[in-house]
Design a protein around this motif. Structure first.
Motif, short mmCIF file in Angstrom:
data_model
loop_
_atom_site.label_atom_id
_atom_site.label_comp_id
_atom_site.label_asym_id
_atom_site.label_seq_id
_atom_site.Cartn_x
_atom_site.Cartn_y
_atom_site.Cartn_z
N GLU A 150 1.55 8.36 -8.55
CA GLU A 150 1.16 8.51 -7.15
C GLU A 150 1.08 9.99 -6.81
OE1 GLU A 150 3.81 6.41 -4.58
OE2 GLU A 150 3.46 4.49 -5.56
N PRO A 181 -7.99 0.15 3.93
CA PRO A 181 -6.83 0.38 4.80
C PRO A 181 -6.79 -0.48 6.06
CG PRO A 181 -7.63 2.47 3.97
CD PRO A 181 -8.63 1.42 3.53
N PRO A 200 -7.13 4.53 -3.73
CA PRO A 200 -7.06 5.58 -2.70
C PRO A 200 -5.89 5.38 -1.73
CG PRO A 200 -9.28 4.64 -2.87
CD PRO A 200 -8.36 3.75 -3.65
N ASP A 201 -5.59 6.43 -0.97
CA ASP A 201 -4.54 6.37 0.06
C ASP A 201 -4.68 5.13 0.93
OD1 ASP A 201 -3.18 8.76 -0.42
OD2 ASP A 201 -4.41 9.91 0.97
N ASN A 202 -3.55 4.45 1.12
CA ASN A 202 -3.43 3.34 2.08
C ASN A 202 -4.30 2.12 1.80
OD1 ASN A 202 -1.47 4.71 3.65
ND2 ASN A 202 -3.12 5.96 4.51
N TRP A 203 -4.87 2.03 0.61
CA TRP A 203 -5.60 0.81 0.26
C TRP A 203 -4.58 -0.26 -0.12
CZ3 TRP A 203 -10.83 -0.79 -1.04
CH2 TRP A 203 -11.78 0.01 -0.42
N SER A 237 -0.44 13.04 -3.57
CA SER A 237 -1.06 13.35 -2.28
C SER A 237 -2.06 14.45 -2.47
CB SER A 237 -0.01 13.83 -1.27
OG SER A 237 0.85 12.79 -0.91
N PHE A 259 0.85 -1.19 0.00
CA PHE A 259 0.00 0.00 0.00
C PHE A 259 0.88 1.23 0.00
CE2 PHE A 259 0.58 -1.20 4.42
CZ PHE A 259 0.81 0.00 5.07
N HIS A 260 0.30 2.37 -0.39
CA HIS A 260 1.02 3.64 -0.47
C HIS A 260 0.01 4.76 -0.63
CE1 HIS A 260 0.30 3.09 -4.77
NE2 HIS A 260 0.99 1.95 -4.72
N ILE A 261 0.50 5.96 -0.98
CA ILE A 261 -0.40 7.09 -1.19
C ILE A 261 -1.27 6.83 -2.42
CG2 ILE A 261 1.14 8.73 -0.03
CD1 ILE A 261 2.04 9.72 -2.78
N ALA A 262 -2.26 7.69 -2.63
CA ALA A 262 -3.20 7.53 -3.74
C ALA A 262 -2.47 7.45 -5.08
CB ALA A 262 -4.19 8.69 -3.76
N SER A 282 2.13 19.28 0.17
CA SER A 282 3.21 18.40 -0.28
C SER A 282 4.54 19.05 0.06
CB SER A 282 3.11 18.16 -1.79
OG SER A 282 3.54 19.31 -2.49
#
Length: 98
Positions: A86, A31, A67-70, A88, A11-14, A92
């Motif tokens: 990727e 998440p 999405p973020d952290n999925w 945010s 997982f990571h940012i969007a 930033s």
């Protein structure tokens, strides 16, 4: 990548992911169920993903938004070429704190 290659669970940012050529199967988890694995994705799929994963098949021309952290894993079902970006939302490292 070639057929049966891909990305293990992570997982990571969007990010948005455009598939230019081929076919990919995405495994997505919210998440609260996200994790990391070093197991090659083809082996992970063969072992059987748990029920919290949503499966999506991506064809050439499709965009998948993660999405973020999925949590997600991606298996190339055919030789595939894609582009991912990727990002945010909000502040930033390039934002000015004024």
């Amino acid at each position: 990548g070639g057929a049966r290659s891909g990305s293990p669970v992570h997982f990571h940012i969007a990010a948005w992911n455009l598939l230019v050529h081929g076919r990919k199967r995405w495994y997505l988890a919210p998440p609260c169920n996200a994790s990391y694995s070093s197991l090659p994705v083809a082996d992970w799929v063969r072992a059987g993903p748990s029920e919290e994963y949503i499966q999506v098949v991506q064809h050439a021309g499709d965009i998948v938004f993660v999405p973020d952290n999925w949590g997600h894993a991606v298996l190339n079902e055919a030789e595939s070429v894609g582009v991912a970006f990727e990002f945010s939302f909000g502040a930033s490292e390039f934002s000015l704190n004024v």
